[in-house]
Design a protein around this motif. Structure first.
Motif, PDB file in Angstrom:
ATOM      1  N   LYS A   1      40.076  53.085  51.705  1.00 54.49           N
ATOM      2  CA  LYS A   1      40.571  53.004  53.088  1.00 54.49           C
ATOM      3  C   LYS A   1      40.798  51.540  53.468  1.00 54.49           C
TER       4      LYS A   1
ATOM      5  N   SER B   1      33.980  61.170  51.359  1.00 56.55           N
ATOM      6  CA  SER B   1      33.791  61.316  52.790  1.00 56.55           C
ATOM      7  C   SER B   1      32.686  62.332  53.118  1.00 56.55           C
ATOM      8  N   LYS B   2      32.298  62.392  54.343  1.00 52.55           N
ATOM      9  CA  LYS B   2      31.246  63.317  54.722  1.00 52.55           C
ATOM     10  C   LYS B   2      31.621  64.751  54.352  1.00 52.55           C
TER      11      LYS B   2
ATOM     12  N   MET C   1      20.172  64.337  55.906  1.00 54.14           N
ATOM     13  CA  MET C   1      19.925  62.903  55.803  1.00 54.14           C
ATOM     14  C   MET C   1      19.179  62.600  54.512  1.00 54.14           C
TER      15      MET C   1
ATOM     16  N   GLY D   1      26.611  59.856  46.841  1.00 56.82           N
ATOM     17  CA  GLY D   1      26.302  60.366  48.171  1.00 56.82           C
ATOM     18  C   GLY D   1      26.796  59.479  49.298  1.00 56.82           C
ATOM     19  N   TRP D   2      26.871  58.177  49.027  1.00 53.94           N
ATOM     20  CA  TRP D   2      27.261  57.243  50.081  1.00 53.94           C
ATOM     21  C   TRP D   2      28.736  56.868  50.060  1.00 53.94           C
ATOM     22  N   THR D   3      29.459  57.380  49.070  1.00 52.94           N
ATOM     23  CA  THR D   3      30.892  57.082  49.035  1.00 52.94           C
ATOM     24  C   THR D   3      31.659  58.013  49.968  1.00 52.94           C
TER      25      THR D   3
ATOM     26  N   GLU E   1      31.332  65.284  50.631  1.00 50.06           N
ATOM     27  CA  GLU E   1      29.935  65.425  50.230  1.00 50.06           C
ATOM     28  C   GLU E   1      29.429  66.833  50.526  1.00 50.06           C
TER      29      GLU E   1
ATOM     30  N   ARG F   1      36.505  54.217  48.995  1.00 52.50           N
ATOM     31  CA  ARG F   1      37.549  55.226  48.792  1.00 52.50           C
ATOM     32  C   ARG F   1      38.940  54.637  48.973  1.00 52.50           C
TER      33      ARG F   1
ATOM     34  N   THR G   1      40.808  50.407  56.675  1.00 53.38           N
ATOM     35  CA  THR G   1      39.946  50.062  57.812  1.00 53.38           C
ATOM     36  C   THR G   1      38.790  51.055  57.892  1.00 53.38           C
ATOM     37  N   GLY G   2      37.758  50.681  58.624  1.00 55.60           N
ATOM     38  CA  GLY G   2      36.621  51.577  58.776  1.00 55.60           C
ATOM     39  C   GLY G   2      35.905  51.307  60.081  1.00 55.60           C
ATOM     40  N   HIS G   3      34.933  52.177  60.410  1.00 51.09           N
ATOM     41  CA  HIS G   3      34.180  51.924  61.644  1.00 51.09           C
ATOM     42  C   HIS G   3      32.980  51.036  61.343  1.00 51.09           C
TER      43      HIS G   3
ATOM     44  N   ASP H   1      29.603  49.796  54.513  1.00 48.77           N
ATOM     45  CA  ASP H   1      28.415  50.393  53.905  1.00 48.77           C
ATOM     46  C   ASP H   1      28.119  49.756  52.553  1.00 48.77           C
TER      47      ASP H   1
ATOM     48  N   GLY I   1      30.967  53.996  51.114  1.00 47.33           N
ATOM     49  CA  GLY I   1      31.678  54.434  52.314  1.00 47.33           C
ATOM     50  C   GLY I   1      33.192  54.434  52.133  1.00 47.33           C
ATOM     51  N   GLY I   2      33.871  54.418  53.262  1.00 43.35           N
ATOM     52  CA  GLY I   2      35.324  54.525  53.268  1.00 43.35           C
ATOM     53  C   GLY I   2      36.040  53.436  52.490  1.00 43.35           C
TER      54      GLY I   2
HETATM   55  N1  DCP Z   1      26.534  59.513  54.566  1.00 46.86           N
HETATM   56  C1  DCP Z   1      25.753  60.625  54.399  1.00 46.86           C
HETATM   57  N2  DCP Z   1      24.756  60.893  55.269  1.00 46.86           N
HETATM   58  C2  DCP Z   1      24.521  60.078  56.309  1.00 46.86           C
HETATM   59  C3  DCP Z   1      25.309  58.948  56.502  1.00 46.86           C
HETATM   60  C4  DCP Z   1      26.313  58.691  55.611  1.00 46.86           C
HETATM   61  O1  DCP Z   1      25.978  61.382  53.469  1.00 46.86           O
HETATM   62  N3  DCP Z   1      23.538  60.363  57.152  1.00 46.86           N
HETATM   63  C5  DCP Z   1      27.584  59.218  53.589  1.00 46.86           C
HETATM   64  C6  DCP Z   1      28.875  59.912  53.759  1.00 46.86           C
HETATM   65  C7  DCP Z   1      29.777  58.879  54.314  1.00 46.86           C
HETATM   66  C8  DCP Z   1      29.194  57.587  53.825  1.00 46.86           C
HETATM   67  O2  DCP Z   1      27.823  57.848  53.643  1.00 46.86           O
HETATM   68  O3  DCP Z   1      31.079  59.027  53.873  1.00 46.86           O
HETATM   69  C9  DCP Z   1      29.383  56.459  54.772  1.00 46.86           C
HETATM   70  O4  DCP Z   1      29.163  56.859  56.110  1.00 46.86           O
HETATM   71  P1  DCP Z   1      30.127  56.400  57.261  1.00 46.86           P
HETATM   72  O5  DCP Z   1      29.679  57.098  58.498  1.00 46.86           O
HETATM   73  O6  DCP Z   1      30.178  54.930  57.299  1.00 46.86           O
HETATM   74  O7  DCP Z   1      31.530  57.034  56.843  1.00 46.86           O
HETATM   75  P2  DCP Z   1      32.774  56.380  56.130  1.00 46.86           P
HETATM   76  O8  DCP Z   1      32.416  55.063  55.540  1.00 46.86           O
HETATM   77  O9  DCP Z   1      33.267  57.430  55.203  1.00 46.86           O
HETATM   78  O10 DCP Z   1      33.828  56.217  57.289  1.00 46.86           O
HETATM   79  P3  DCP Z   1      34.127  54.942  58.226  1.00 46.86           P
HETATM   80  O11 DCP Z   1      35.349  54.336  57.667  1.00 46.86           O
HETATM   81  O12 DCP Z   1      34.337  55.510  59.577  1.00 46.86           O
HETATM   82  O13 DCP Z   1      32.941  54.031  58.168  1.00 46.86           O
END
Ligand code: DCP
Ligand code: MG
Length: 376
Positions: free
Chosen positions: A199, A319-320, A258, A315-317, A323, A197, A201-203, A206, A193-194
């Motif tokens: 960041k 940003s959306k 998803m 895939g999980w890093t 990706e 990368r 702070t985050g919401h 992950d 997640g963020g």
């Molecule tokens: N992700 C994805 N598909 C999903 C959920 C997440 O591909 N259904 C991926 C893309 C996101 C990452 O996982 O960047 C983490 O999801 P977050 O919603 O937590 O997004 P971020 O971590 O990038 O932002 P934040 O700082 O708001 O948490």
């Protein structure tokens, strides 16, 4: 025409300018303004404009030079008529009157408050607004039956709307690390997640969990969750099971965006450090005298078999948006289907193995892009 079929990753300066660490575009003030718009407007994504705005903002962010006039934007991809109108307004007047008036509307404010509840999406919020529910108190008074997630979301509303810091993410990382090691020695976790990368702070936080021996990860999630629960670390959790093995449509072609990993949406109870006993500012009509020694934090846990781990990390890093663009690139430019599980080469009609993100970028014909440059 550059507007159709061109995507962000297609532009050589996109990665180059980001790698060179070029300071961001427009003027800082304007950039801030535009980013706020992008953040705010995704609530109004009913017609897909949210994505359009985010793409436009990513293009602006990647430009190597400051933009002071509209003529500099000629020929750039992803800048639609509406985005250009907003940018023009921001450049000329410092803000967009259209966006500002949207933001001031009761509907927009209510959408923001209601979708700020964990477990409430735009659709549910919209339904409530049509029933005259504009804030948390009206929701409570309405007597609507909320599901478990929404109940937890409402209960921890203030905490969950306060950004998670890097220090808090690290503290949770240590807890998750301890949990996986306790239930299955040799298990590994990765922060994604963020925060991966870079960041601050985050919401949420992950994590990806795996084990170096294929197959050992089966059943791991429920053990980790049980351990966390027994130690009192969880305020809420919902685990969705892995549907990858059962799918008939092939691993790299999921029915939706998803992925199909076993995933746990949770709310952690994190013991506070220095900042204990503070009074939180009033937020949306909820005043809390906060003498608690803990706060609630959203945490996502995902378990991946080691054979898919590199794809899962990529895939999980995020940003959306990154990706999305990467998958578009794979499909359009390389005739490959990329997912968080695998990459399928349609020309060779086979899956390509990878044990690192570097290998995946190489398959895609791209130079390696480190996580800190994936903030598109
Ligand atoms: N992700 C994805 N598909 C999903 C959920 C997440 O591909 N259904 C991926 C893309 C996101 C990452 O996982 O960047 C983490 O999801 P977050 O919603 O937590 O997004 P971020 O971590 O990038 O932002 P934040 O700082 O708001 O948490
Ligand atoms: Mg996150």
């Amino acid at each position: 025409g550059q507007s159709l079929g061109v995507h962000l990753l297609d532009i050589s300066w996109y990665t180059e300018s980001m790698r060179a660490g070029h300071p961001v575009v427009i003027t800082d003030r304007h950039k801030l303004q535009l980013n706020t718009y992008v953040m705010e407007l995704h609530f109004l994504d009913e017609d897909g404009r949210g994505v359009a705005f985010r793409r436009a903002a990513a293009v602006l962010k990647a430009l190597p030079a400051q933009v002071t006039s509209m003529s500099q934007l000629r020929g750039l991809p992803c800048l639609g008529e509406h985005s250009l109108r907003v940018i023009k307004d921001v450049l000329e007047n410092g803000e967009s009157s259209e966006v500002e008036s949207t933001k001031q509307s009761e509907r927009f404010k209510a959408l923001k408050i209601l979708t700020g509840i964990f477990g409430v999406g735009a659709k549910t919020a919209d339904r409530w607004i049509r029933e005259g529910i504009y804030n948390l108190q009206q929701l409570r008074d309405s007597g609507h039956a909320l599901n478990q997630a929404q109940k937890a979301g409402l209960e921890h509303y203030n905490d969950l709307n306060q950004p998670v810091t890097k220090a808090e993410a690290n503290a949770i990382g240590e807890i998750v690390q301890k949990a996986v090691i306790s239930v299955l020695p040799g298990s590994q976790i990765a922060l994604t997640g963020g925060f991966r990368r870079g960041k601050l702070t985050g919401h949420d936080v992950d994590f990806l969990i795996t084990h170096p021996e294929e197959g050992r990860e089966v059943g791991l999630m429920s053990k980790v969750v049980s351990w966390l629960e027994s130690q009192g670390f969880l305020l809420y959790q919902k685990t969705t099971r892995n549907s990858y093995l059962e799918s008939k449509d092939g691993p790299a072609r999921p029915a939706s965006n998803m992925d199909r990993f076993e995933r746990c949406f949770s709310i952690f109870k994190l013991t506070k450090g220095e900042e204990q006993g503070t009074t939180q500012p009033e937020k949306n009509g909820v005043q809390t005298m906060d003498n608690r020694l803990w706060r609630a934090v959203r945490v996502d846990l995902v378990v991946s078999p080691i054979s898919q781990f590199a794809f899962a990390v990529l895939g999980w890093t995020g940003s959306k948006l990154f990706e999305r663009e990467l998958r578009r690139w794979a499909g359009h430019e390389k005739d490959m289907s990329l997912s968080s599980h695998a990459v399928f080469d349609n020309k060779q009609n086979r899956y390509l193995r990878a044990t690192s993100e570097e290998e995946i970028f190489a398959y895609l014909g791209l130079e390696y892009i480190p996580p800190s440059e994936r903030n598109a």
